[in-house]
Every structure is written in structure tokens, then in C-alpha cells.
Design a protein around this motif. Structure first.
Motif, PDB file in Angstrom:
ATOM      1  N   GLN A 230      44.559 -52.308  35.252  1.00  0.00           N
ATOM      2  CA  GLN A 230      45.846 -51.753  35.691  1.00  0.00           C
ATOM      3  C   GLN A 230      46.263 -52.323  37.043  1.00  0.00           C
ATOM      4  O   GLN A 230      47.426 -52.656  37.252  1.00  0.00           O
ATOM      5  CB  GLN A 230      45.768 -50.239  35.764  1.00  0.00           C
ATOM      6  CG  GLN A 230      45.682 -49.574  34.411  1.00  0.00           C
ATOM      7  CD  GLN A 230      45.400 -48.082  34.511  1.00  0.00           C
ATOM      8  OE1 GLN A 230      45.111 -47.562  35.581  1.00  0.00           O
ATOM      9  NE2 GLN A 230      45.458 -47.398  33.368  1.00  0.00           N
ATOM     10  N   ARG A 231      45.294 -52.423  37.951  1.00  0.00           N
ATOM     11  CA  ARG A 231      45.623 -52.917  39.301  1.00  0.00           C
ATOM     12  C   ARG A 231      46.030 -54.390  39.292  1.00  0.00           C
ATOM     13  O   ARG A 231      46.792 -54.831  40.149  1.00  0.00           O
ATOM     14  CB  ARG A 231      44.428 -52.733  40.235  1.00  0.00           C
ATOM     15  CG  ARG A 231      44.070 -51.281  40.450  1.00  0.00           C
ATOM     16  CD  ARG A 231      44.525 -50.807  41.811  1.00  0.00           C
ATOM     17  NE  ARG A 231      44.331 -49.382  41.957  1.00  0.00           N
ATOM     18  CZ  ARG A 231      43.538 -48.828  42.844  1.00  0.00           C
ATOM     19  NH1 ARG A 231      42.845 -49.581  43.665  1.00  0.00           N
ATOM     20  NH2 ARG A 231      43.443 -47.527  42.905  1.00  0.00           N
ATOM     21  N   THR A 232      45.493 -55.157  38.339  1.00  0.00           N
ATOM     22  CA  THR A 232      45.844 -56.581  38.253  1.00  0.00           C
ATOM     23  C   THR A 232      46.979 -56.803  37.266  1.00  0.00           C
ATOM     24  O   THR A 232      47.329 -57.939  36.964  1.00  0.00           O
ATOM     25  CB  THR A 232      44.629 -57.431  37.847  1.00  0.00           C
ATOM     26  OG1 THR A 232      44.145 -57.001  36.573  1.00  0.00           O
ATOM     27  CG2 THR A 232      43.530 -57.359  38.889  1.00  0.00           C
ATOM     28  N   LYS A 233      47.552 -55.691  36.762  1.00  0.00           N
ATOM     29  CA  LYS A 233      48.692 -55.727  35.833  1.00  0.00           C
ATOM     30  C   LYS A 233      48.396 -56.571  34.587  1.00  0.00           C
ATOM     31  O   LYS A 233      49.262 -57.298  34.098  1.00  0.00           O
ATOM     32  CB  LYS A 233      49.941 -56.206  36.542  1.00  0.00           C
ATOM     33  CG  LYS A 233      50.388 -55.260  37.645  1.00  0.00           C
ATOM     34  CD  LYS A 233      51.652 -55.747  38.317  1.00  0.00           C
ATOM     35  CE  LYS A 233      52.167 -54.750  39.307  1.00  0.00           C
ATOM     36  NZ  LYS A 233      51.425 -54.566  40.505  1.00  0.00           N
TER      37      LYS A 233
ATOM     38  N   THR B  96      40.741 -49.468  35.315  1.00  0.00           N
ATOM     39  CA  THR B  96      41.333 -49.405  36.651  1.00  0.00           C
ATOM     40  C   THR B  96      41.647 -50.808  37.171  1.00  0.00           C
ATOM     41  O   THR B  96      42.750 -51.061  37.674  1.00  0.00           O
ATOM     42  CB  THR B  96      40.387 -48.677  37.619  1.00  0.00           C
ATOM     43  OG1 THR B  96      40.155 -47.351  37.127  1.00  0.00           O
ATOM     44  CG2 THR B  96      40.973 -48.606  39.016  1.00  0.00           C
TER      45      THR B  96
END
Length: 81
Positions: free
Chosen positions: A42-45, A39
Motif C-alpha cells: 500500500q505504501r509503495t502504491k 502495508t
């Protein structure tokens, strides 16, 4: 008895309880760590992927150490993926 000695004496039962929980639920804890890592990644790409992987592995190692009661020998093998 000094302050730190008192603190250690009071925390000993908690450490034992945490060790018991880590031993019983190590697999679920590892799954939770993996899910959290995915997670965050994904949020920090993917910007901090290497740090996330490193931190996740250190957390899993700590859980393994806590769950390994006798303190000697080898820790249990990692779960099969």
C-alpha cells in the motif's frame, strides 16, 4: 577448532530455539508477514507488488523449513485462507 566451527557450535542452541518457535507460532508468523507485505504494498502504491509477493513467499518457506524438525518428508500444509 576454527572460528566458524566455534560460531556454529554457539549458534546451534539458538537455531533449535528458533525452530521450536517457528513450529509453535508458524501461523502467527505467516499472518504477520502477510500484514507487513500488505502495508508495504500500500505504501509503495503497488509499484513493487511482484517483488513483495516473491519475498513474502520466500520468508514463509523459510519459516516452514525452520519449523519442520525432522528435516525429511514434506513440510506441513499451508493454513487455509
Amino acid at each position: 577448532m576454527g572460528f566458524l566451527d566455534n560460531l556454529k557450535a554457539k549458534l546451534a542452541p539458538a537455531k533449535e530455539k528458533v525452530g521450536d518457535l517457528a513450529q509453535q507460532h508458524g501461523g502467527k508468523i505467516d499472518q504477520g508477514l502477510d500484514k507487513a507485505a500488505r502495508t508495504v504494498d500500500q505504501r509503495t502504491k503497488g509499484k513493487y507488488s511482484d517483488k513483495i509477493v516473491s519475498g513474502t513467499q520466500k520468508a514463509k518457506d523459510a519459516v516452514d523449513r525452520l519449523g519442520h524438525k525432522d528435516g525429511g518428508g514434506t513440510p506441513p500444509p499451508p493454513p487455509a485462507s
